[in-house]
Write an enzyme that holds these catalytic residues in place. Structure first.
Site, mmCIF file in Angstrom:
data_model
loop_
_atom_site.group_PDB
_atom_site.id
_atom_site.type_symbol
_atom_site.label_atom_id
_atom_site.label_comp_id
_atom_site.label_asym_id
_atom_site.label_seq_id
_atom_site.Cartn_x
_atom_site.Cartn_y
_atom_site.Cartn_z
ATOM 1 N N ASP A 168 0.821 -1.208 0.000
ATOM 2 C CA ASP A 168 0.000 0.000 0.000
ATOM 3 C C ASP A 168 0.856 1.259 0.000
ATOM 4 O OD1 ASP A 168 -2.683 1.295 0.432
ATOM 5 O OD2 ASP A 168 -1.675 1.982 2.258
ATOM 6 N N GLU B 294 1.246 -0.619 -5.140
ATOM 7 C CA GLU B 294 0.248 0.413 -5.405
ATOM 8 C C GLU B 294 1.029 1.728 -5.518
ATOM 9 O OE1 GLU B 294 -3.418 2.999 -3.609
ATOM 10 O OE2 GLU B 294 -1.790 2.244 -2.355
#
Length: 639
Positions: free
Chosen positions: A321, A374
């Protein structure tokens, strides 16, 4: 049982000088077997061995129900200059609550959860729990061996992103009606298999205190959240998925952590896991702390954690993330709020080295596991080898494609002809990285509307629009990801507090959309042309990228051997084209395998066959003619 021992305890020998050296170097990849709480036998007595890294502490003790949470009862011994404290406490059983009582340099006593705890108390409790003896027996060896022998970049990958707490709920008061890991396994696997997904990606599995963070503000990096059960039950979940032929990807958050008093923030009374300088150590947008990647022990904590999930829980990949927030020192910060690197730039050099270290170690250990970034910027070489200056990730989320795609799909069809480039731009850079096309949870929250309600037009038009969009997505190079509910047209925005509206799947339009997505996903798995060459112009060719006035796109996806290639035609307006002529690269028969009105043509059904004629069109020597309805889609197979 009360334990009171104020005498200086001798070293146990469980953590050796070699362990301390490797941890200090940042290369002790199984440090989780040493730090934390582990059942041991010492001097003929059974109990638990506790160890914690707290180099700024004046003293540390272990506290819990077993000693009435008394900081004086079980003082820990510091090991030389490592900053590691240890203590063996006899008589402790699995399932007991504990924390570390840390006396800071100012004399204040703070109570911290174990950073390496393998299990944690159900919220709102914040204690760690002594883990049970691990008796789980894996039976997924066939899956693991196949994974190790497979290049994921040349394999089919259609990911179903799931938040277990709101996928479905039970009608019961215990634990807010959450499914347990065991209960979720059977139902989720059945749904994923029927729909044609190859992987699930789970949000929020590492322990976190606040539901509203969706698991992106972690306090227990080594503990599967107790919301859904025990660590052994999570192993059951992964094992079950593998035996059903489904991969498991976890969201992983090495970018930041929350300030909660029991967590990692100011762990031993000072900045330890985070940068000390708030201009590097705090995220102003999120109110969280940033890991100090320059400290070898912090880097070791995170890299060992990645390996822990891969090796101890057999997960198939980690989706990292907020990578951009780690790479850029000025991410979310104004002038004067960040510190340049030693060369005066805004790149976080320690984070870059961290990623190269992480991805190299995961690759070298040969599990076949993926690490997915990401990453929302144009940072170069994210999925390239560190030896070539890359970061070494297996895949990168294609956030640019996602933004362009959604901006286009939200437009009234009349205005799409002025924005035709939004759907073609992604094909100018698709081979620069190994991409995953994503329509994730982030796109259906915070007043962004659900996927179906982003679509323009009357209610029925919305479904036709989404069918066309998903068809284009299937044909576009790159692996695929859909968030739960998007495949049947969930109406309201995602809310982590409530279940998806599964009753909608009994309504005609929603059921039809769900069946259509199922058909697309099964076509995807069946045809190597759609996944073998996702980063190569050999696998993709435009037929017509410039039919903006009619908002129609046509292109071909090629298999490596150019056998069973697929022609895609997508109409993004409500205007029917009864006799649409499209150029094709070769003579022969073109078999319709799917269209928006019929869905997929199944075995035994007579699928329409179109014969190419010698008639130049779209710069191709041959062409076919087909009826293209409003928002019409067509996928045709040819050899």
């Amino acid at each position: 049982m009360a334990v009171r021992d104020k005498k200086k305890q001798t070293e146990t020998g469980f953590i050796t000088a070699g362990d301390r050296y490797l941890f200090g170097e940042g290369t002790h990849y199984e440090i989780y077997n040493k730090l934390g709480a582990h059942p041991k036998t010492f001097d003929g007595k059974t109990g638990y061995y506790f160890a914690v890294w707290a180099p700024h502490a004046a003293s540390v003790s272990v506290v819990g129900d077993f000693n009435n949470w008394d900081p004086d009862a079980c003082p820990m011994q510091v090991l030389e200059t490592s900053g590691i404290y240890e203590r063996f406490v006899p008589g402790i059983k699995p399932g007991e609550l504990y924390k570390f009582a840390i006396t800071t340099q100012t004399g204040k006593v703070i109570f911290k959860a174990d950073p390496f705890a393998q299990y944690a108390e159900y919220r709102p409790g914040t204690a760690s729990i002594t883990a049970f003896n691990d008796s789980f027996r894996w039976s997924d060896s066939i899956w693991v061996q196949k994974r190790e022998a497979t290049n994921p970049r040349e394999a089919a990958m259609s990911i179903y992103e799931v938040h277990l707490g709101s996928w479905k709920k039970k009608n019961r008061p215990e634990k807010d009606g959450y499914y347990t890991y065991k209960e979720a396994a059977a139902e989720l696997a059945a749904y994923v298999k029927e729909m044609g997904y190859t992987h699930v990606e789970l949000m929020g599995i590492a322990e976190h205190p606040y539901d509203g963070s969706w698991g992106y503000q972690v306090t227990g990096y080594y503990a599967p959240t107790s919301r859904y059960g025990t660590p052994e039950e999570f192993k059951y979940f992964v094992n079950y998925m593998h035996k059903k032929g489904i991969g498991v990807i976890l969201d992983w958050v090495p970018a930041h952590f929350p300030r909660d008093a029991h967590g990692l923030a100011d762990f031993d009374g000072q900045a330890l896991f985070e940068y000390a300088d708030p201009r590097k150590g705090e995220h102003p947008d999120w109110g969280t702390k940033v890991f100090d990647y320059e400290k070898h022990e912090v880097s070791n904590f995170l890299i060992a954690n990645a390996l822990y999930w891969i090796e101890q829980f057999h997960v198939d990949g980690l989706r990292v993330d907020a990578v951009a927030s780690m790479l850029y020192l000025d991410y979310g910060r104004k002038d004067g709020e960040w510190v340049p690197n030693r060369y005066g730039g805004n790149q976080n050099l320690e984070a870059i080295e961290f990623f190269r270290h992480l991805n190299s170690v995961v690759a070298q250990r040969g599990h076949g596991a993926m690490v997915i970034a990401e990453e929302s910027t144009a940072w170069p070489l994210v999925t390239h080898d560190p030896k070539e200056g890359g970061l070494g990730f297996t895949f990168k989320w294609n956030m640019g494609w996602m933004h362009d795609f959604l901006e286009y799909m939200k437009l009234d069809p009349y205005f799409r002809k002025f924005n035709h480039h939004k759907m073609t731009f992604g094909l100018t850079y698709f081979n620069s990285e190994n991409f995953i096309l994503v329509l994730s949870h982030d796109e259906v929250v915070h007043l962004k509307c659900s996927m179906i309600n982003k679509m323009p037009g009357l209610f029925g038009d919305k479904f036709a629009n989404l069918k066309a969009g998903y068809t284009f997505m299937l044909g576009h190079p790159g692996k695929k990801l859909l968030f739960m509910g998007q495949d049947f047209g969930q109406l309201h925005e995602w809310d982590e507090k409530v279940s998806l509206d599964w009753h909608l799947t009994e309504e005609d339009l929603h059921k039809d959309l769900q069946n259509y997505v199922r058909d697309l996903l099964h076509i995807y798995q069946k045809h190597p042309a759609l996944y073998e060459s996702d980063d190569d112009w050999d696998g993709f060719s435009w037929i017509n990228a410039n039919d903006g006035d009619r908002s129609i796109y046509s292109f071909v996806r090629y298999a490596k051997n150019h056998k069973k290639s697929l022609l895609f035609v997508c109409n993004f307006t409500p205007v029917a084209r009864p006799d649409y002529r499209v150029g094709v690269p070769k003579r022969g028969n073109y078999t319709l395998i799917l269209d928006n009105e019929h869905g997929a043509y199944k075995t035994g059904e007579k699928a329409p066959v179109l014969k190419a004629v010698k008639s130049e069109c779209d710069g191709q020597p041959y062409s076919i003619s087909l009826p293209l309805p409003a928002y019409g889609t067509a996928i045709l197979r040819f050899s």
